[in-house]
Design an enzyme around this catalytic site. Sequence first.
Site, PDB file in Angstrom:
ATOM      1  N   GLY A 161      -2.848  -2.896  -2.193  1.00  0.00           N
ATOM      2  CA  GLY A 161      -1.531  -3.456  -1.906  1.00  0.00           C
ATOM      3  C   GLY A 161      -1.492  -4.188  -0.574  1.00  0.00           C
ATOM      4  O   GLY A 161      -2.369  -4.037   0.281  1.00  0.00           O
ATOM      5  N   SER A 219      -5.290   5.607  -1.014  1.00  0.00           N
ATOM      6  CA  SER A 219      -5.212   4.151  -1.033  1.00  0.00           C
ATOM      7  C   SER A 219      -6.466   3.564  -1.682  1.00  0.00           C
ATOM      8  O   SER A 219      -7.593   3.930  -1.340  1.00  0.00           O
ATOM      9  CB  SER A 219      -5.074   3.619   0.398  1.00  0.00           C
ATOM     10  OG  SER A 219      -5.062   2.215   0.405  1.00  0.00           O
ATOM     11  N   SER A 220      -6.276   2.643  -2.627  1.00  0.00           N
ATOM     12  CA  SER A 220      -7.415   1.939  -3.237  1.00  0.00           C
ATOM     13  C   SER A 220      -7.984   0.973  -2.202  1.00  0.00           C
ATOM     14  O   SER A 220      -7.285   0.089  -1.733  1.00  0.00           O
ATOM     15  CB  SER A 220      -6.960   1.157  -4.478  1.00  0.00           C
ATOM     16  OG  SER A 220      -6.456   2.013  -5.459  1.00  0.00           O
ATOM     17  N   ASN A 271      -1.006   5.553   3.055  1.00  0.00           N
ATOM     18  CA  ASN A 271      -1.197   6.057   1.686  1.00  0.00           C
ATOM     19  C   ASN A 271      -2.335   7.067   1.693  1.00  0.00           C
ATOM     20  O   ASN A 271      -3.427   6.779   2.186  1.00  0.00           O
ATOM     21  CB  ASN A 271      -1.531   4.870   0.768  1.00  0.00           C
ATOM     22  CG  ASN A 271      -1.638   5.266  -0.687  1.00  0.00           C
ATOM     23  OD1 ASN A 271      -1.478   6.429  -1.040  1.00  0.00           O
ATOM     24  ND2 ASN A 271      -1.916   4.304  -1.537  1.00  0.00           N
ATOM     25  N   THR A 279      -1.788   2.673  -8.215  1.00  0.00           N
ATOM     26  CA  THR A 279      -2.913   3.355  -8.881  1.00  0.00           C
ATOM     27  C   THR A 279      -2.416   4.372  -9.892  1.00  0.00           C
ATOM     28  O   THR A 279      -2.942   4.476 -11.005  1.00  0.00           O
ATOM     29  CB  THR A 279      -3.806   4.033  -7.829  1.00  0.00           C
ATOM     30  OG1 THR A 279      -4.342   3.029  -6.955  1.00  0.00           O
ATOM     31  CG2 THR A 279      -4.953   4.784  -8.479  1.00  0.00           C
ATOM     32  N   GLU A 309      -0.806  -4.874   3.079  1.00  0.00           N
ATOM     33  CA  GLU A 309      -0.777  -3.861   4.130  1.00  0.00           C
ATOM     34  C   GLU A 309      -0.793  -4.480   5.512  1.00  0.00           C
ATOM     35  O   GLU A 309      -1.344  -5.560   5.737  1.00  0.00           O
ATOM     36  CB  GLU A 309      -1.938  -2.872   3.966  1.00  0.00           C
ATOM     37  CG  GLU A 309      -3.309  -3.493   3.980  1.00  0.00           C
ATOM     38  CD  GLU A 309      -4.404  -2.487   3.598  1.00  0.00           C
ATOM     39  OE1 GLU A 309      -4.075  -1.483   2.930  1.00  0.00           O
ATOM     40  OE2 GLU A 309      -5.562  -2.705   3.960  1.00  0.00           O
ATOM     41  N   SER A 319       0.832  -1.199   0.000  1.00  0.00           N
ATOM     42  CA  SER A 319       0.000   0.000   0.000  1.00  0.00           C
ATOM     43  C   SER A 319       0.870   1.253   0.000  1.00  0.00           C
ATOM     44  O   SER A 319       1.776   1.389   0.816  1.00  0.00           O
ATOM     45  CB  SER A 319      -0.914  -0.004   1.230  1.00  0.00           C
ATOM     46  OG  SER A 319      -1.739   1.132   1.232  1.00  0.00           O
ATOM     47  N   GLY A 320       0.604   2.171  -0.941  1.00  0.00           N
ATOM     48  CA  GLY A 320       1.366   3.412  -1.018  1.00  0.00           C
ATOM     49  C   GLY A 320       2.580   3.339  -1.918  1.00  0.00           C
ATOM     50  O   GLY A 320       3.372   4.274  -1.968  1.00  0.00           O
TER      51      GLY A 320
END
Length: 1104
Positions: A388, A164-165, A161, A116, A390, A111-112
């Site tokens: 991602g 973050s998605s 993030n 994306t 995490e 994540s981050g």
Amino acid sequence: MSKEKYHWQTQNVKVGGVDDMVLLSKITEDAITDNLKTRYMDDYIFTYIGSVLISVNPFKQLPYFSEREVELYQGAAQYENPPHIYALADNMYRNMMIDCENQCVIISGESGAGKTVAAKYIMSYISKVSGGGSKVQHVKEIILQSNPLLEAFGNAKTVRNNNSSRFGKYFEIQFSRGGEPDGGKISNFLLEKSRVVSQNQEERNFHIYYQLLQGASGEQRENLGITTADYYLYLNQSGTYTVEDLDDKKEFSDTMEAMSVVGLTGDEQDTVLQIVAAVLHLGNIAFREENNYAVVECEDFLAFPAYLLGISQDGLCSKLTSRVMDSKWGGKTEVISVTLNTEQACFTRDALSKALYSRLFDFLVDAVNKAIQKDQEEFNIGVLDIYGFEIFKKNGFEQFCINFVNEKLQQIFIELTLKAEQEEYVSEGIKWKTIDYFNNKVVCDLIESKLNPIGVMSVLDDVCATMHAKGDGADQTLIQKLQSQISSHEHFNSWNKGFIIHHYAGKVSYDVAGFCERNRDVLFNDIIELMQSSEFAFIRDLFPENLDAEKRGRPSTVSSKIKKQANTLVQTLMLCTPHYIRCIKPNETKRARDWEDSRAKHQVEYLGLRENIRVRRAGYAFRRVFSKFLQRYAILTRETWPRWQGEERQGVVHILHSVNMDSDQYQMGRSKIFIKAPESLFLLEEMRDRKYNGYARVIQQAWRKHIAVRKYVKMREEASDILLNKKERRRNSLNRNFVGDYIGTDSHPEIRQFVGRRERIDFADVVVKYDRRFRTVKRDLILTSKFVYLIGREKVKQGPEKGQIREVLKRKMDLDQIQSVSLSPLQDDMFIIHEMQYDSVLQSMFKTEFLSLLYKRYEEKTQRKLSLKFNSMLEFKVKKGGWGPFGSAGSRQIQFQAGQGDEAVLKPSGKVLLVSVGPGLPKNSRPTRRDKRKSRYMGSQAPSTGYQSRDSPRAAGGGGRGGGRGGAGRAHQRGSLLRQQSSMEQPTLPRLAAAHSRQNQRNAHDQDNSFMDVPDQGVAGLHRRLSKEVKPLPGAGRPKPAPRPKPRGPQCRALYAYDAQDTDELSFNVDDVIDILTEDPSGWWYGRLRGREGMFPGNYVEKM
């Protein structure tokens, strides 16, 4: 900072690290990490491992994503430019078109790490380089606008993030057979619904809530009853309302625009915002306990959500505090109403909020799909942008599902790049030494396995099937069952609040509180009935369940859905040709130029980059079944084009021999050809491109000729009208084709530099200019829509380039300032351009073409007709040129008289030049050539470009030096076709350059939260460390071959010294060795000396 500072084409800058880590001298995690750090600090965020792209999140905007880079990477081979995501995107698009195979890109990382943004750049690039009409442009716009729409409803700020998605997305861009994006499809996975009702500290709810509160108009605020974020329970739990560098008000405007682009009507947009606001209001409904039952604390809070959802206030109150249940006893069914306690009432309220939001999100995804769906799929490129890996302070059910999907993606990467590749070598009979690696399939099985040993998800589903009421009992049962059934697994541990899994990316502790409830994801029928009673059809359509249908079997769970989705996704990806982007997060501070070595090294280790490099170095960069290889490269030889008649294997060998590929660069498998070095593949691609380009040029030339014939017939007639009945015509010029650019300025930036960047060159020719003493000198005459340029050459008199000849701008005349043009009535080639300051006397055999274009451009710019004067006595002004009898300003005269022959004879006498020339064609002559024939390319004809079209007239005209060289001299000037061909035979790799290194690395900030630290690698890390690197013998123990001699062309030795008489000649001394490029029968040869190419007299040298 300026774009030029960063751009790779900048010269004299330090190159950071190596572009492709296959070329690293040492293959260790430390060396890989150091290389990535060096490049990151120099703002080079992309690096290759063969075809795999490594991307490091820069946490800032970088300048190399402009239209300039799109042009740079479009159609270019991977080695031609520095690593870039555009190179990967272009490779995908071209492979899809050439091989007629679906492609996909798998973007992975924690994540981050920038997944994306990477996905958006790929979609943007493909949109820019693919063509299409208005319908296709509309599809492109929807594809691009779907990003801000789905990000608003599906992304949120987390501690790791800022964008973050919180859902997974697989976007298939569908293409026609012509390569135009004419459709698409989005598959979404596991929206993190729990975020709607609760968030951790320093995190936010989904972006759309804050966008609405900041960007709504006064009327919308009043209609939706919205106020500041701290008023709402669903937003104020974390105490975080804003995100650095994120303008929620502007983002709201972009989101609304995106809704319009994907086809949502104004009413649908209003209803979408209604539901978003209704969810906020639902969260503010609080409950208190009264006689052990829940009652709404303040019924005023029911009014707005009921109004926005189109349901009755009493109905909402009733369904939140009670449930209707079917009781079966003795074969009879009785309906009873059960009153809920406060905990159950809060759970029901939150369940309704999550259901409303998740179904709204699904509606938006469906809206995008309906806007771009197509009936028949042809080709597609899939872009996987998924949450991602995490680790948070408290890791719940959502983190468990997210990390499971990432575990599956890592398995795909291992299967296709490490495991399958090595197995393929063995099955094809290729000599191979196995490379060890950690296969995370054991972790995937631990989570999803249905049989012995049973997986965590199966145990979770069993517990959920037997639970009857909400509470902590089911979660405790889950812990006990996991301990009893899975505790012996080496990648599993238990703790007092849950369990630990040793993922490929590290150990993660999961808190099982709420696991069972979130896995069941039950929405009671009472709530569904309530929503189906809404007065808004939009909301009724979000709840299409048939409640009267009899339910059989075990209800589906979230874990079973995500497991099914993950395996379907894997199958989809396996059917495509995969490409990989491995994203790396350099720090947890989210700051630019901040590098944490331990975090980066940990990611390098668990992503398996070292093993990836080792397999890549030891293996083969390219493999293709024989039939596909023949299909792609058949054009390289006459025997294989258009179809090879013999055995496929022999056809492949024939092609490889024809391009002189060394035998150690490839191996023939049982059904495939394996090519070792990317450079060998690039050679094949380059030769293939040149072949196709050659044929394309023939087709283009035929088409252009077809168009030009008609265009130039008209131009000849217009030009002839200018001189009609005023000037005698030359025999060769009357029916001549017009070319325009006789210099080939596109190939000569040293000339083009003087012309404005946006100026189109209408005419360019080397002409003769006469000075005040009637001496001649060559000039390049350039005509554009604004100016007439005269370009000459001079020796540099000082500085490091002293003695070298450079182009200089001698004169630049604005068309506005030209007063008239004078010519004689005879057939000579001289004309005078009269300007306010002084005049220019020029001689060009293409004067008619130049005058017709000048006449047209002058009229376009000034709205006046250009004055053309014809007289046997012409006068011209000269500028002051210094002291002496000819130095003063004044005028000169040119007198024309009838003579003999077609060539003008010049006799200067003081301030008068006498020009004699024989009679030409009558003044009333017009073009007789009509060009009614079909335009077709004829191999014997010289192409009508550059100097070649001028050879014949020049040979006759004798406009060059001395007459000995004739037309050959002109043929070998700038832009020589022979020289172009010689440079095309052996392409050279371009020199790469990089931005200046800046070593002001900030110190890593101390992390307050221990969960943000680099995780313990656990058993997965132990397995990775067990696969120690074994250095292979250099060259597999074989002795080094003798160096191959460089091929040498013909050379000659100078017998006499020669000083160049013009800029296109070589100067040399006695005994200098000159490379001979071409020998011309005229006696003037073309060669290379000390890196410079030019002409020289063949009788001054002897061949060696």
